[in-house]
Enzyme design. Sequence first.
Site, mmCIF file in Angstrom:
data_model
loop_
_atom_site.group_PDB
_atom_site.id
_atom_site.type_symbol
_atom_site.label_atom_id
_atom_site.label_comp_id
_atom_site.label_asym_id
_atom_site.label_seq_id
_atom_site.Cartn_x
_atom_site.Cartn_y
_atom_site.Cartn_z
ATOM 1 N N CYS A 77 35.523 36.481 34.775
ATOM 2 C CA CYS A 77 34.694 35.337 35.390
ATOM 3 C C CYS A 77 33.596 35.342 34.812
ATOM 4 C CB CYS A 77 34.456 35.805 37.019
ATOM 5 S SG CYS A 77 36.167 35.836 38.098
ATOM 6 N N SER A 91 36.671 35.315 46.455
ATOM 7 C CA SER A 91 35.605 34.749 45.489
ATOM 8 C C SER A 91 35.684 33.326 44.934
ATOM 9 C CB SER A 91 35.535 35.990 44.218
ATOM 10 O OG SER A 91 34.522 35.542 43.434
ATOM 11 N N LEU A 92 35.201 32.321 45.464
ATOM 12 C CA LEU A 92 35.548 30.877 45.273
ATOM 13 C C LEU A 92 34.878 30.280 44.233
ATOM 14 C CD1 LEU A 92 37.577 28.713 46.376
ATOM 15 C CD2 LEU A 92 36.125 28.258 47.836
ATOM 16 N N HIS A 93 33.757 29.808 44.566
ATOM 17 C CA HIS A 93 32.821 29.543 43.394
ATOM 18 C C HIS A 93 32.887 27.898 42.872
ATOM 19 C CE1 HIS A 93 31.547 33.515 43.953
ATOM 20 N NE2 HIS A 93 32.743 33.869 43.133
ATOM 21 N N CYS A 123 37.169 45.238 34.138
ATOM 22 C CA CYS A 123 37.935 44.215 34.908
ATOM 23 C C CYS A 123 38.668 43.366 33.883
ATOM 24 C CB CYS A 123 36.920 43.079 35.630
ATOM 25 S SG CYS A 123 37.799 42.133 37.055
ATOM 26 N N CYS A 146 24.660 41.300 43.437
ATOM 27 C CA CYS A 146 26.316 40.749 43.352
ATOM 28 C C CYS A 146 26.524 40.214 41.649
ATOM 29 C CB CYS A 146 26.367 39.737 44.289
ATOM 30 S SG CYS A 146 28.148 38.659 44.355
ATOM 31 N N GLY A 200 36.013 45.423 39.200
ATOM 32 C CA GLY A 200 37.146 45.409 39.263
ATOM 33 C C GLY A 200 37.729 44.398 40.440
ATOM 34 N N GLU A 201 39.157 44.154 40.338
ATOM 35 C CA GLU A 201 39.890 43.412 41.119
ATOM 36 C C GLU A 201 40.840 44.155 42.020
ATOM 37 O OE1 GLU A 201 41.843 41.172 43.570
ATOM 38 O OE2 GLU A 201 40.440 39.893 42.392
ATOM 39 N N CYS A 239 29.175 48.762 49.025
ATOM 40 C CA CYS A 239 30.021 48.180 47.901
ATOM 41 C C CYS A 239 30.527 49.016 46.999
ATOM 42 C CB CYS A 239 29.090 47.091 47.184
ATOM 43 S SG CYS A 239 29.920 45.950 46.009
ATOM 44 N N CYS A 257 30.000 36.640 36.163
ATOM 45 C CA CYS A 257 29.870 38.280 36.514
ATOM 46 C C CYS A 257 29.832 39.009 35.321
ATOM 47 C CB CYS A 257 31.080 38.328 37.260
ATOM 48 S SG CYS A 257 31.485 40.041 37.728
ATOM 49 N N GLU A 300 30.470 51.884 39.274
ATOM 50 C CA GLU A 300 29.289 51.983 40.232
ATOM 51 C C GLU A 300 29.628 51.522 41.474
ATOM 52 O OE1 GLU A 300 25.550 50.574 36.949
ATOM 53 O OE2 GLU A 300 26.682 48.902 37.885
ATOM 54 N N SER A 347 37.702 41.627 48.902
ATOM 55 C CA SER A 347 37.284 40.589 48.175
ATOM 56 C C SER A 347 38.223 40.603 46.904
ATOM 57 C CB SER A 347 35.692 40.458 47.499
ATOM 58 O OG SER A 347 35.497 39.167 46.968
ATOM 59 N N ASN A 367 22.729 35.853 40.427
ATOM 60 C CA ASN A 367 21.901 37.077 40.001
ATOM 61 C C ASN A 367 22.021 37.243 38.402
ATOM 62 O OD1 ASN A 367 21.072 38.129 42.582
ATOM 63 N ND2 ASN A 367 23.184 38.369 42.997
#
Length: 389
Positions: free
Chosen positions: A136, A241-243, A132, A361, A187-188, A125, A139, A111, A219, A318
């Site tokens: 996480c 991508s901290l969080h 992935c 996101c 993905g990373e 994006c 996600c 996507e 990212s 989200n």
Amino acid sequence: MKTALDLTRRPDAVSPAPRSLAGMSLPALKAEMEALGLEPKKAGMRAKQLRRWLHHFGSQDFGAMTDIAKDLRAKLDETFVLTRPEITDHQVSRDGTQKWLTRFGPGVEGESVFIPDVGKAGALCVSSQVGCTLNCTFCHTGTQKLVRNLTAQEIVAQILIARDGLGEWPTSTENRKLTNIVFMGMGEPLYNLDNVAEAIDTISDGDGIAIGRRRITVSTAGVAPKIPELGHRTSAALAISLHATHDDLRNEIVPINRKYDLQTLFEAIRAYPDLGNSKRVTFEYVMLKGVNDSLAEARDLVRLLKGVPSKINLIPFNPWPGSPYECSDWETIEEFAEVLNRAGYASPIRTPRGRDILAACGQLRSESVKKSAAEKRREALAEETPGTT
């Protein structure tokens, strides 16, 4: 009655489908021209002409390439195609966000999302993998196992598809709808760095797509050893991508932190080349109700970022089907942002876009699954020989 089996008769060999040149990098185009028999100097010249037709004009017709000799155009038309990957679904949100589900091969779909009014005009994006490996917990993509890395050509093709849909050919420097590229899709990216770097070279090429490197952001969830390399190879903007501000919580919600903890991650971030006020790191922080949204954590975030040129994107969570979290209350998010603002950090609250089509996101996911080599061969054969099952 006996029936003799004639083993000398074999089905006709299936010719491989012609390759598409659309989205190929300049070195890859040159290699294809050399494979056609052109000497290196002429191959380089023809590659540059093709690059301009493909990525500046968005051409899907060899016949339109009037500065290429007619006999070579005919040979190109016999050997290659200019098609994009198949779009299997295209959705448009109430807020103007667009999402494409693109089929890159049998059972391989990813996507990409266009978000209007982001950056100078609008951002795309893009995905670097299908699925992935990072898991996480907030996600949706993390619930899909890795199918495979996308090639550089497949990454660039996502931009060609978006430009087709937006009517943005030929490339222009004025009134563009798509001005920014963010590697924040499926993905990373740093686990596919070679293809990401090659794609960025193509995206930023001034004679083609011409989106400058300062408008390309990559990212990562924290693949620390690859972070400085990303900067040296691409000069792209860095997003993290901290969080979470402490290892115990980040270990839980961003599991790669168990391998590269916050100290290791920030050592790598500080080694990113050319950081300064004009090139700051973007820290993404998804707001999870009762998990990471206290004012104490806001103050810890300020301490964690000390000495790093930074801006912080606060992302209201989200939701997606089966997600274990809720979004923080709006008042909580605003109070969290105020702590950061008072400390001198730009900390915009990202407006959720495309939620109604699961394009926001953390919501991206396809139904693709990793298949065995035998399954892939069977599917490819079925595609090349219609009517087989």
